[in-house]
Design an enzyme around this catalytic site. Structure first.
Site, PDB file in Angstrom:
ATOM      1  N   ASP A   8      -5.864  -2.990  -7.402  1.00 13.66           N
ATOM      2  CA  ASP A   8      -5.326  -2.275  -6.223  1.00 13.66           C
ATOM      3  C   ASP A   8      -6.303  -2.165  -5.036  1.00 13.66           C
ATOM      4  OD1 ASP A   8      -3.259  -1.987  -8.009  1.00 13.66           O
ATOM      5  OD2 ASP A   8      -3.222   0.192  -8.001  1.00 13.66           O
ATOM      6  N   ASP A  46      -0.324  -2.445  -6.174  1.00 11.37           N
ATOM      7  CA  ASP A  46       0.626  -1.339  -6.261  1.00 11.37           C
ATOM      8  C   ASP A  46       1.729  -1.653  -5.243  1.00 11.37           C
ATOM      9  OD1 ASP A  46       0.925   1.124  -7.685  1.00 11.37           O
ATOM     10  OD2 ASP A  46       0.290   2.282  -5.942  1.00 11.37           O
ATOM     11  N   HIS A  48       5.401  -0.258  -4.260  1.00 11.56           N
ATOM     12  CA  HIS A  48       6.486   0.710  -4.486  1.00 11.56           C
ATOM     13  C   HIS A  48       7.657   0.547  -3.518  1.00 11.56           C
ATOM     14  CE1 HIS A  48       3.868   2.951  -7.132  1.00 11.56           C
ATOM     15  NE2 HIS A  48       3.022   3.313  -6.187  1.00 11.56           N
ATOM     16  N   HIS A  52      10.397   5.716  -4.172  1.00  9.81           N
ATOM     17  CA  HIS A  52       9.677   5.900  -5.439  1.00  9.81           C
ATOM     18  C   HIS A  52       9.454   7.378  -5.753  1.00  9.81           C
ATOM     19  CE1 HIS A  52       6.643   5.299  -8.610  1.00  9.81           C
ATOM     20  NE2 HIS A  52       7.311   4.187  -8.788  1.00  9.81           N
ATOM     21  N   HIS A  81       2.728   5.569  -0.210  1.00  9.36           N
ATOM     22  CA  HIS A  81       1.663   4.558  -0.150  1.00  9.36           C
ATOM     23  C   HIS A  81       2.175   3.249  -0.733  1.00  9.36           C
ATOM     24  CE1 HIS A  81       1.389   6.142  -4.248  1.00  9.36           C
ATOM     25  NE2 HIS A  81       0.936   4.945  -4.579  1.00  9.36           N
ATOM     26  N   LYS A 106       2.993  -3.934  -9.593  1.00  8.37           N
ATOM     27  CA  LYS A 106       3.376  -2.826 -10.472  1.00  8.37           C
ATOM     28  C   LYS A 106       3.884  -1.666  -9.634  1.00  8.37           C
ATOM     29  CE  LYS A 106      -1.360  -1.187 -10.557  1.00  8.37           C
ATOM     30  NZ  LYS A 106      -1.088   0.119  -9.939  1.00  8.37           N
ATOM     31  N   CYS A 151      -5.881   4.041 -11.494  1.00 14.43           N
ATOM     32  CA  CYS A 151      -5.446   2.711 -11.938  1.00 14.43           C
ATOM     33  C   CYS A 151      -6.537   1.926 -12.671  1.00 14.43           C
ATOM     34  CB  CYS A 151      -4.838   1.948 -10.776  1.00 14.43           C
ATOM     35  SG  CYS A 151      -3.270   2.715 -10.264  1.00 14.43           S
TER      36      CYS A 151
HETATM   37  C1  VGL Z   1      -3.155   4.604  -7.612  1.00 16.67           C
HETATM   38  C2  VGL Z   1      -2.309   6.704  -7.298  1.00 16.67           C
HETATM   39  C3  VGL Z   1      -1.052   6.184  -7.065  1.00 16.67           C
HETATM   40  C4  VGL Z   1      -4.344   3.740  -7.902  1.00 16.67           C
HETATM   41  C5  VGL Z   1      -1.908   4.063  -7.388  1.00 16.67           C
HETATM   42  O1  VGL Z   1      -4.347   2.545  -7.534  1.00 16.67           O
HETATM   43  O2  VGL Z   1      -5.328   4.256  -8.480  1.00 16.67           O
HETATM   44  N1  VGL Z   1      -3.343   5.917  -7.570  1.00 16.67           N
HETATM   45  N2  VGL Z   1      -0.859   4.876  -7.095  1.00 16.67           N
HETATM   46 ZN    ZN Z   2       1.028   4.100  -6.463  1.00 17.11          ZN
END
Ligand code: VGL
Ligand code: ZN
Length: 205
Positions: A8, A46, A48, A52, A81, A106, A151
């Site tokens: 990410d 990430d 979404h 979401h 995000h 994901k 993550c």
């Molecule tokens: C993440 C919070 C929500 C991450 C992703 O990449 O750590 N944290 N979505």
């Molecule tokens: Zn996320």
């Protein structure tokens, strides 16, 4: 074989983004250098939909960083995000992608969050990453990226569950919450994972 997973490293997770990890962009030069030492490099993104359920905005009356129970699982409510197709969801422009053979997305199911590169948070669906790594004869998995306490942590945990020898490269990650990272680190160590600094990488390859 040794694989490096870039977790990410997206615009929304660096300062200026929607869910900034403090100093998140500092890791990018190191992450770029590290890639040369690996047989295989893969990234996660990430990704979404705007409806979401991990977004506080989709729970009227709830605030960001509040915790709720979502379909039986604890869920932190995040700022919007990494919305599919948005600039914030893009991989960081300074991240070198030339060696990245595959990008695993994901968090696309609106009903469940997905921190790990391997499974959603309820283990309902696999991304196929474990099978992909096994087919590529990977034995050691090294994890870096953002965020160390979410993550990166859940990816390392599932990598251990999938019986890969698992390492977090500590200086190539940054946490949302430093206390959360201390807990995460202890859990990885007690599950048989290793936390290393990049200068020690050569001893493990
Ligand atoms: C993440 C919070 C929500 C991450 C992703 O990449 O750590 N944290 N979505
Ligand atoms: Zn996320």
């Amino acid at each position: 074989m040794f694989a490096l997973i870039l977790v990410d490293i997206q615009n929304d997770f660096v300062p200026g983004g929607q869910l900034p990890v403090p100093l998140g962009d500092e890791i990018i030069p190191l992450v770029n250098d590290l890639q040369d030492s690996f047989d295989l490099v893969v990234a996660t993104q990430d990704w979404h939909p705007s409806n979401h359920k991990s977004f506080a905005s989709n729970h009227p009356g709830k605030k960001t960083f509040e915790k709720i129970v979502l379909h039986g699982l604890e869920q932190v409510l995040w700022p919007n995000h990494c919305i599919q197709g948005s600039g914030g969801a893009g991989l960081h422009s300074r991240l070198n992608l030339n060696k990245v053979e595959a990008i695993f997305r994901k968090g696309m199911d609106a009903e469940i969050d997905s921190y790990s590169a391997f499974y959603d948070n309820g283990y309902k669906k696999s991304t196929g990453l474990a099978g992909y790594l096994r087919e590529r004869k990977v034995q050691k998995v090294f994890v870096c990226g953002l965020a160390a306490d979410y993550c990166v942590f859940f990816t390392a945990k599932d990598s251990l569950k999938e019986n890969f020898e698992t390492y977090i490269i500590e200086d190539a990650t940054r946490a949302i919450d430093p206390n959360g990272y201390v807990k995460a680190k202890n859990e990885i160590l007690s599950s048989g994972g290793q936390i290393i600094k990049s200068e020690m990488l050569h001893r493990h390859l």
